[in-house]
Design a protein around this motif. Structure first.
Motif, PDB file in Angstrom:
ATOM      1  N   TYR A 102       1.023  -0.630  -0.103  1.00 39.25           N
ATOM      2  CA  TYR A 102      -0.398  -0.069  -0.061  1.00 39.25           C
ATOM      3  C   TYR A 102       0.927   0.914  -0.209  1.00 39.25           C
ATOM      4  CZ  TYR A 102       0.816   0.817   4.784  1.00 39.25           C
ATOM      5  OH  TYR A 102       1.463   0.904   6.454  1.00 39.25           O
ATOM      6  N   LYS A 103       0.431   2.262  -0.662  1.00 39.49           N
ATOM      7  CA  LYS A 103       1.013   3.535  -0.625  1.00 39.49           C
ATOM      8  C   LYS A 103       0.275   4.750   0.736  1.00 39.49           C
ATOM      9  CE  LYS A 103       2.578   4.178  -4.559  1.00 39.49           C
ATOM     10  NZ  LYS A 103       4.434   3.978  -4.417  1.00 39.49           N
ATOM     11  N   SER A 104       1.708   4.322   1.500  1.00 43.15           N
ATOM     12  CA  SER A 104       0.868   5.412   3.192  1.00 43.15           C
ATOM     13  C   SER A 104       1.276   6.737   2.500  1.00 43.15           C
ATOM     14  CB  SER A 104       2.463   5.331   4.051  1.00 43.15           C
ATOM     15  OG  SER A 104       3.493   5.643   3.094  1.00 43.15           O
ATOM     16  N   GLY A 105       0.035   7.139   3.200  1.00 42.06           N
ATOM     17  CA  GLY A 105      -1.098   8.305   3.612  1.00 42.06           C
ATOM     18  C   GLY A 105      -0.388   8.920   4.692  1.00 42.06           C
ATOM     19  N   GLY A 106       0.159   9.145   5.443  1.00 43.34           N
ATOM     20  CA  GLY A 106       0.498  10.175   6.650  1.00 43.34           C
ATOM     21  C   GLY A 106       0.044   8.971   7.703  1.00 43.34           C
ATOM     22  N   ARG A 130     -12.174 -14.308  -2.586  1.00 44.77           N
ATOM     23  CA  ARG A 130     -12.818 -13.968  -1.770  1.00 44.77           C
ATOM     24  C   ARG A 130     -11.512 -12.978  -0.439  1.00 44.77           C
ATOM     25  NH1 ARG A 130     -16.681 -16.518  -0.034  1.00 44.77           N
ATOM     26  NH2 ARG A 130     -16.082 -17.564   1.425  1.00 44.77           N
ATOM     27  N   LEU A 131     -10.876 -13.873  -0.370  1.00 48.63           N
ATOM     28  CA  LEU A 131      -9.921 -13.997   0.862  1.00 48.63           C
ATOM     29  C   LEU A 131      -8.951 -12.639   0.259  1.00 48.63           C
ATOM     30  CD1 LEU A 131      -8.138 -14.730   3.019  1.00 48.63           C
ATOM     31  CD2 LEU A 131      -6.658 -16.697   1.917  1.00 48.63           C
ATOM     32  N   VAL A 132      -8.489 -12.642  -0.499  1.00 43.84           N
ATOM     33  CA  VAL A 132      -8.019 -11.495  -0.903  1.00 43.84           C
ATOM     34  C   VAL A 132      -8.419 -10.121  -0.967  1.00 43.84           C
ATOM     35  CG1 VAL A 132      -5.378 -13.043  -2.393  1.00 43.84           C
ATOM     36  CG2 VAL A 132      -7.275 -11.382  -3.509  1.00 43.84           C
ATOM     37  N   VAL A 133      -9.626 -10.063  -1.003  1.00 48.42           N
ATOM     38  CA  VAL A 133     -10.307  -9.144  -1.390  1.00 48.42           C
ATOM     39  C   VAL A 133     -11.233  -8.450   0.183  1.00 48.42           C
ATOM     40  CG1 VAL A 133     -12.827  -8.414  -1.866  1.00 48.42           C
ATOM     41  CG2 VAL A 133     -11.671  -9.052  -3.895  1.00 48.42           C
ATOM     42  N   ASP A 134     -11.318  -9.855   0.759  1.00 46.13           N
ATOM     43  CA  ASP A 134     -11.209  -9.254   1.738  1.00 46.13           C
ATOM     44  C   ASP A 134     -10.129  -8.502   2.865  1.00 46.13           C
ATOM     45  OD1 ASP A 134     -13.911 -10.692   2.081  1.00 46.13           O
ATOM     46  OD2 ASP A 134     -13.807 -12.149   3.430  1.00 46.13           O
ATOM     47  N   ILE A 135      -9.176  -8.909   2.612  1.00 43.25           N
ATOM     48  CA  ILE A 135      -7.799  -8.226   3.529  1.00 43.25           C
ATOM     49  C   ILE A 135      -7.389  -6.654   3.061  1.00 43.25           C
ATOM     50  CG2 ILE A 135      -5.714  -8.491   3.351  1.00 43.25           C
ATOM     51  CD1 ILE A 135      -5.877 -11.711   3.179  1.00 43.25           C
ATOM     52  N   ALA A 136      -8.073  -6.664   1.692  1.00 46.56           N
ATOM     53  CA  ALA A 136      -7.673  -5.488   0.532  1.00 46.56           C
ATOM     54  C   ALA A 136      -8.642  -4.562   1.411  1.00 46.56           C
ATOM     55  CB  ALA A 136      -7.862  -5.564  -0.787  1.00 46.56           C
ATOM     56  N   ASP A 137      -9.928  -5.279   1.636  1.00 47.80           N
ATOM     57  CA  ASP A 137     -10.857  -3.764   2.241  1.00 47.80           C
ATOM     58  C   ASP A 137     -10.402  -4.065   3.908  1.00 47.80           C
ATOM     59  OD1 ASP A 137     -12.557  -4.123  -0.274  1.00 47.80           O
ATOM     60  OD2 ASP A 137     -13.934  -5.809   0.979  1.00 47.80           O
ATOM     61  N   GLU A 138     -10.387  -4.184   4.374  1.00 40.28           N
ATOM     62  CA  GLU A 138     -10.117  -4.351   5.773  1.00 40.28           C
ATOM     63  C   GLU A 138      -8.720  -3.035   6.032  1.00 40.28           C
ATOM     64  OE1 GLU A 138     -10.199  -5.900  10.534  1.00 40.28           O
ATOM     65  OE2 GLU A 138     -10.276  -7.337   8.566  1.00 40.28           O
ATOM     66  N   ILE A 139      -7.662  -3.372   5.185  1.00 40.91           N
ATOM     67  CA  ILE A 139      -6.815  -2.856   5.222  1.00 40.91           C
ATOM     68  C   ILE A 139      -6.724  -1.441   4.693  1.00 40.91           C
ATOM     69  CG2 ILE A 139      -4.722  -2.033   4.386  1.00 40.91           C
ATOM     70  CD1 ILE A 139      -3.872  -5.169   4.546  1.00 40.91           C
ATOM     71  N   ASP A 141      -9.604   0.312   4.675  1.00 46.01           N
ATOM     72  CA  ASP A 141     -10.632   0.732   6.056  1.00 46.01           C
ATOM     73  C   ASP A 141     -10.123   1.172   7.179  1.00 46.01           C
ATOM     74  OD1 ASP A 141     -12.851   0.373   4.455  1.00 46.01           O
ATOM     75  OD2 ASP A 141     -13.769  -2.008   5.617  1.00 46.01           O
ATOM     76  N   ILE A 142      -8.203   0.484   7.547  1.00 47.91           N
ATOM     77  CA  ILE A 142      -8.111   1.005   8.550  1.00 47.91           C
ATOM     78  C   ILE A 142      -6.980   2.308   8.182  1.00 47.91           C
ATOM     79  CG2 ILE A 142      -5.994  -0.148  10.563  1.00 47.91           C
ATOM     80  CD1 ILE A 142      -7.649  -2.374   9.961  1.00 47.91           C
ATOM     81  N   THR A 143      -6.216   1.898   7.255  1.00 48.45           N
ATOM     82  CA  THR A 143      -5.285   2.623   6.980  1.00 48.45           C
ATOM     83  C   THR A 143      -5.710   4.226   6.379  1.00 48.45           C
ATOM     84  OG1 THR A 143      -5.333   1.726   4.767  1.00 48.45           O
ATOM     85  CG2 THR A 143      -3.464   1.148   6.788  1.00 48.45           C
ATOM     86  N   GLY A 144      -7.152   4.096   5.565  1.00 49.78           N
ATOM     87  CA  GLY A 144      -7.563   5.213   5.188  1.00 49.78           C
ATOM     88  C   GLY A 144      -7.186   5.317   3.681  1.00 49.78           C
ATOM     89  N   THR A 145      -6.905   4.267   3.523  1.00 53.67           N
ATOM     90  CA  THR A 145      -5.893   4.383   1.841  1.00 53.67           C
ATOM     91  C   THR A 145      -6.504   3.300   0.911  1.00 53.67           C
ATOM     92  OG1 THR A 145      -3.773   4.058   0.420  1.00 53.67           O
ATOM     93  CG2 THR A 145      -3.920   2.977   2.061  1.00 53.67           C
ATOM     94  N   ASN A 146      -6.951   4.046  -0.400  1.00 55.34           N
ATOM     95  CA  ASN A 146      -7.291   3.535  -1.735  1.00 55.34           C
ATOM     96  C   ASN A 146      -6.098   2.572  -2.324  1.00 55.34           C
ATOM     97  OD1 ASN A 146      -9.867   1.893  -2.467  1.00 55.34           O
ATOM     98  ND2 ASN A 146      -9.617   3.041  -4.104  1.00 55.34           N
ATOM     99  N   ASP A 147      -4.757   3.178  -2.027  1.00 60.62           N
ATOM    100  CA  ASP A 147      -3.988   2.739  -3.467  1.00 60.62           C
ATOM    101  C   ASP A 147      -3.096   1.931  -2.387  1.00 60.62           C
ATOM    102  OD1 ASP A 147      -3.997   4.895  -5.140  1.00 60.62           O
ATOM    103  OD2 ASP A 147      -2.991   6.097  -3.259  1.00 60.62           O
ATOM    104  N   PHE A 175      -6.004  -5.465  -7.609  1.00 63.85           N
ATOM    105  CA  PHE A 175      -4.817  -3.857  -7.591  1.00 63.85           C
ATOM    106  C   PHE A 175      -6.146  -2.543  -7.420  1.00 63.85           C
ATOM    107  CE2 PHE A 175      -2.947  -6.640  -9.981  1.00 63.85           C
ATOM    108  CZ  PHE A 175      -1.237  -6.877  -8.911  1.00 63.85           C
ATOM    109  N   ARG A 176      -5.868  -1.911  -6.486  1.00 62.11           N
ATOM    110  CA  ARG A 176      -6.759  -0.644  -6.551  1.00 62.11           C
ATOM    111  C   ARG A 176      -5.922   0.346  -6.585  1.00 62.11           C
ATOM    112  NH1 ARG A 176     -10.304  -2.771  -1.298  1.00 62.11           N
ATOM    113  NH2 ARG A 176     -11.654  -4.179  -2.454  1.00 62.11           N
ATOM    114  N   GLY A 177      -6.066   1.717  -6.522  1.00 61.85           N
ATOM    115  CA  GLY A 177      -6.069   2.918  -6.619  1.00 61.85           C
ATOM    116  C   GLY A 177      -4.189   3.041  -7.713  1.00 61.85           C
TER     117      GLY A 177
END
Length: 196
Positions: A102-106, A130-139, A141-147, A175-177
Motif C-alpha cells: 500500500y501507499k502510506s498516506g500519513g 474472496r480472501l484477497v478482497v477481504d484483506i484489501a477491504d480491511e486494510i 478501512d483501517i489505513t484510509g488508503t485506496n492505493d 489492485f486498487r488506486g
C-alpha cells in the motif's frame, strides 16, 4: 453493478458446540466404515471438535494499530505471509502465500497487523478470490488508503487430493488506486517481488 453473494458476506460471531461436533465426528467415522471405539480413533472426535473450535473461534487480536508517518506516498510491502484456510466447496484446506502493498498516506499499519488481518479472514470457509478482497477491504478501512494491492498464490487440496488430483498453484490479486491505474506502480511492486 450487482455484487456476488461472496462479496456481500459479512462477518458473524460464531460459537462452536464442541459436544455436537464430537457426535458428528463419531457419526462420520461410522459412516465410512470405521469403529470410533478402536485404538487410534478413540480421541479423534474430541480432537476434531477442538480443531474446528480453534479454527472458527480464532481471535486475531488488535488489527488496527497505526503509527503516524511523514513518509507520504512510500510503497510499503509485506510478503511471504502464509495462511491456511478451508475451501467452502469441499471443506478441504488450502494454503495461500500473501503479499500486501500500500501507499502510506500519513499513517503506517503495524507490521504484525498484516498477518493478523490475513489470518482473521483465512479462519472461515473461504475461496481464495474472496480472501484477497477481504484483506484489501480491511486494510483500506483501517489505513484510509485506496492505493493498495493484495496478491495470493495458493495450493488447494480440493484439486490436489480429489477430482483431477493435480497439484497446481492458483494466483489471485486485487489492485486498487495507483496500483490499478499506474503501470509504473505495478512494475515497482513486481520488481520488489522479483517478478518479470
Amino acid at each position: 453493478m450487482v455484487k456476488a453473494a461472496w462479496e456481500r458476506q459479512e462477518a458473524v460471531d460464531v460459537s462452536v458446540d464442541a459436544v455436537r461436533l464430537e457426535e458428528l465426528a463419531r457419526q462420520i467415522l461410522i459412516e465410512i466404515g470405521e469403529d470410533p471405539t478402536r485404538e487410534g480413533l478413540r480421541e479423534t472426535p474430541r480432537r476434531y471438535a477442538k480443531w474446528w473450535k480453534e479454527f472458527v473461534e480464532y481471535d486475531a487480536g488488535k488489527v488496527d494499530t497505526l503509527f503516524e508517518s511523514s513518509t507520504l506516498g512510500q510503497t510499503v510491502m509485506v510478503s511471504g505471509m502464509t495462511v491456511w484456510s478451508l475451501c467452502e466447496h469441499h471443506l478441504l484446506p488450502f494454503s495461500c502465500d500473501l503479499t500486501v502493498a500500500y501507499k502510506s498516506g500519513g499513517v503506517l499499519l503495524g507490521l504484525s497487523k498484516f498477518a493478523r488481518i490475513a489470518h482473521k479472514h483465512a479462519h472461515k470457509l473461504q475461496v481464495q478470490e474472496r480472501l484477497v478482497v477481504d484483506i484489501a477491504d480491511e486494510i483500506s478501512d483501517i489505513t484510509g488508503t485506496n492505493d493498495l494491492a493484495v496478491m495470493g498464490r495458493g495450493e488447494h487440496l480440493c484439486m490436489t487430493m480429489r477430482g483431477i488430483r493435480t497439484p497446481s498453484t492458483m494466483s489471485s490479486s486485487i489492485f486498487r488506486g495507483v496500483f490499478d491505474q499506474s503501470e509504473r506502480a505495478r512494475a515497482e511492486l513486481f520488481a520488489q517481488l522479483g517478478v518479470k
